[in-house]
Design a protein around this motif. Structure first.
Motif, PDB file in Angstrom:
ATOM      1  N   HIS A 145       1.097  -1.403   0.108  1.00  8.40           N
ATOM      2  CA  HIS A 145      -0.067  -0.112   0.135  1.00  8.40           C
ATOM      3  C   HIS A 145       0.811   1.000  -0.026  1.00  8.40           C
ATOM      4  O   HIS A 145       1.919   0.960   0.464  1.00  8.40           O
ATOM      5  CB  HIS A 145      -1.227  -0.127   1.586  1.00  8.40           C
ATOM      6  CG  HIS A 145      -2.072  -1.181   1.983  1.00  8.40           C
ATOM      7  ND1 HIS A 145      -2.416  -0.696   2.373  1.00  8.40           N
ATOM      8  CD2 HIS A 145      -1.367  -3.033   1.916  1.00  8.40           C
ATOM      9  CE1 HIS A 145      -3.346  -2.266   2.887  1.00  8.40           C
ATOM     10  NE2 HIS A 145      -2.305  -2.722   2.899  1.00  8.40           N
ATOM     11  N   VAL A 146       0.603   2.166  -0.454  1.00  3.65           N
ATOM     12  CA  VAL A 146       0.958   3.303   0.001  1.00  3.65           C
ATOM     13  C   VAL A 146       0.021   4.154  -0.855  1.00  3.65           C
ATOM     14  O   VAL A 146      -1.743   4.336  -1.103  1.00  3.65           O
ATOM     15  CB  VAL A 146       2.060   3.655  -1.990  1.00  3.65           C
ATOM     16  CG1 VAL A 146       3.444   3.109  -2.357  1.00  3.65           C
ATOM     17  CG2 VAL A 146       1.041   4.009  -3.284  1.00  3.65           C
ATOM     18  N   SER A 147       0.161   5.755   0.254  1.00  2.00           N
ATOM     19  CA  SER A 147      -1.376   6.591   0.199  1.00  2.00           C
ATOM     20  C   SER A 147      -0.149   7.367   0.965  1.00  2.00           C
ATOM     21  O   SER A 147       0.446   8.200   1.339  1.00  2.00           O
ATOM     22  CB  SER A 147      -2.015   6.258   1.531  1.00  2.00           C
ATOM     23  OG  SER A 147      -1.334   5.994   2.897  1.00  2.00           O
ATOM     24  N   ILE A 148      -1.448   9.381   0.803  1.00  2.56           N
ATOM     25  CA  ILE A 148      -0.744   9.821   0.739  1.00  2.56           C
ATOM     26  C   ILE A 148      -2.142  10.719   0.771  1.00  2.56           C
ATOM     27  O   ILE A 148      -3.130  10.430   1.001  1.00  2.56           O
ATOM     28  CB  ILE A 148      -0.272  11.202  -1.023  1.00  2.56           C
ATOM     29  CG1 ILE A 148      -1.407  11.166  -1.708  1.00  2.56           C
ATOM     30  CG2 ILE A 148       0.971  10.124  -1.188  1.00  2.56           C
ATOM     31  CD1 ILE A 148      -0.836  11.463  -2.927  1.00  2.56           C
ATOM     32  N   ILE A 149      -1.855  11.332   2.024  1.00  8.21           N
ATOM     33  CA  ILE A 149      -3.452  12.949   2.213  1.00  8.21           C
ATOM     34  C   ILE A 149      -2.745  14.354   2.067  1.00  8.21           C
ATOM     35  O   ILE A 149      -1.565  14.444   2.928  1.00  8.21           O
ATOM     36  CB  ILE A 149      -3.271  12.644   4.214  1.00  8.21           C
ATOM     37  CG1 ILE A 149      -3.758  10.933   4.245  1.00  8.21           C
ATOM     38  CG2 ILE A 149      -3.901  14.105   4.755  1.00  8.21           C
ATOM     39  CD1 ILE A 149      -3.264  10.939   6.093  1.00  8.21           C
ATOM     40  N   ARG A 150      -3.588  14.713   1.462  1.00  3.95           N
ATOM     41  CA  ARG A 150      -3.233  16.221   1.010  1.00  3.95           C
ATOM     42  C   ARG A 150      -3.864  17.176   1.352  1.00  3.95           C
ATOM     43  O   ARG A 150      -5.737  17.149   1.276  1.00  3.95           O
ATOM     44  CB  ARG A 150      -2.996  15.810  -0.795  1.00  3.95           C
ATOM     45  CG  ARG A 150      -3.013  17.400  -1.644  1.00  3.95           C
ATOM     46  CD  ARG A 150      -3.245  17.253  -2.648  1.00  3.95           C
ATOM     47  NE  ARG A 150      -1.880  16.951  -2.735  1.00  3.95           N
ATOM     48  CZ  ARG A 150      -2.030  15.574  -3.923  1.00  3.95           C
ATOM     49  NH1 ARG A 150      -3.549  15.173  -4.550  1.00  3.95           N
ATOM     50  NH2 ARG A 150      -0.972  14.705  -4.690  1.00  3.95           N
ATOM     51  N   PRO A 151      -4.333  17.668   2.121  1.00  2.00           N
ATOM     52  CA  PRO A 151      -4.889  19.482   2.541  1.00  2.00           C
ATOM     53  C   PRO A 151      -5.458  19.883   1.294  1.00  2.00           C
ATOM     54  O   PRO A 151      -4.219  20.062   0.503  1.00  2.00           O
ATOM     55  CB  PRO A 151      -4.258  20.464   3.579  1.00  2.00           C
ATOM     56  CG  PRO A 151      -3.447  19.315   4.052  1.00  2.00           C
ATOM     57  CD  PRO A 151      -2.982  18.284   2.620  1.00  2.00           C
ATOM     58  N   SER A 152      -6.408  20.595   1.291  1.00  2.00           N
ATOM     59  CA  SER A 152      -6.380  21.611  -0.150  1.00  2.00           C
ATOM     60  C   SER A 152      -6.537  22.430   0.152  1.00  2.00           C
ATOM     61  O   SER A 152      -5.653  22.888  -1.623  1.00  2.00           O
ATOM     62  CB  SER A 152      -8.887  21.646  -0.169  1.00  2.00           C
ATOM     63  OG  SER A 152      -8.788  22.147   1.061  1.00  2.00           O
ATOM     64  N   ASP A 153      -5.722  23.420   0.905  1.00  2.00           N
ATOM     65  CA  ASP A 153      -5.204  24.446   0.770  1.00  2.00           C
ATOM     66  C   ASP A 153      -3.562  24.058   0.614  1.00  2.00           C
ATOM     67  O   ASP A 153      -2.959  24.412   1.240  1.00  2.00           O
ATOM     68  CB  ASP A 153      -5.550  25.204   1.561  1.00  2.00           C
ATOM     69  CG  ASP A 153      -5.255  24.404   3.225  1.00  2.00           C
ATOM     70  OD1 ASP A 153      -4.713  23.665   3.983  1.00  2.00           O
ATOM     71  OD2 ASP A 153      -5.432  25.011   4.084  1.00  2.00           O
TER      72      ASP A 153
END
Length: 192
Positions: free
Chosen positions: A150-158
């Protein structure tokens, strides 16, 4: 690979190693877990309630499962924690390799996440889910039937990416009987 095979391959007990980088805080995590993935019945009250809470017809769901994971070690510190979640795939009626994925932590006041999933021709399962101002993208694939990555990223909209993780899962296989024991058992059965 089709979506049914992908979810069925995910069932069972896994030993998991996850590394995560929290870029804004310059924080690194290293977590080892035992993960149990168990198939649920479509009429399980939690599945029915989870679908209805999301405004989805429970009859459109397929292969719901529960994930129980037990975190055992983080960077040398002992942190024991059991977490549970419910995952409900809701395939697109025209193409089951596309659809919605309901993820619900089985904890009080847990937030329900509804993402869009896609299984590509190469067997990579991608889920993109958004909550408030944060988007999470996760990709999962099988290197072998007993090794899942698995790979994952978390990105806030700003902002740009703030958190990345890489996880490898090894299936826990039940040990085979030693040859002498297997021969003895077979001999005992023949005598009956």
């Amino acid at each position: 690979m089709n979506i049914t095979k992908f979810f069925r391959l995910s069932l069972g007990r896994w030993r998991s190693q996850r590394t995560g980088h929290h870029l804004e805080q310059s924080h690194f995590e290293d977590v080892r877990s035992t993960v149990d993935v168990t198939l649920l019945e479509l009429d399980d009250p939690r599945v029915v309630r989870g679908c209805r809470d999301c405004g989805i017809d429970p009859d459109s769901a397929t292969l719901p499962y529960q994930i129980d994971w037990y975190d055992s070690r983080t960077r040398g510190l002992q942190i024991d924690r059991l977490s549970r979640s419910l995952v409900i795939p809701v395939p697109n009626p025209d193409n089951a390799n596309l659809g919605k994925l309901i993820q619900l932590a089985l904890e009080p006041d847990a937030i329900v996440s509804i993402g869009e999933y896609q299984l590509s021709q190469d067997g990579t399962f991608t889920v993109i889910s958004s909550q408030d101002t944060v988007t999470r993208e996760e990709r999962i694939w099988f290197a072998t039937p007993n090794l899942r990555l698995h790979v994952s990223i978390i990105r806030p909209s700003d902002a740009s990416v703030t958190t990345t993780t890489f996880t490898s899962d090894l299936r826990v296989l039940t040990p085979a009987k030693p040859k002498a024991e297997a021969v003895s058992t077979a001999f005992d059965e023949m005598r009956r």
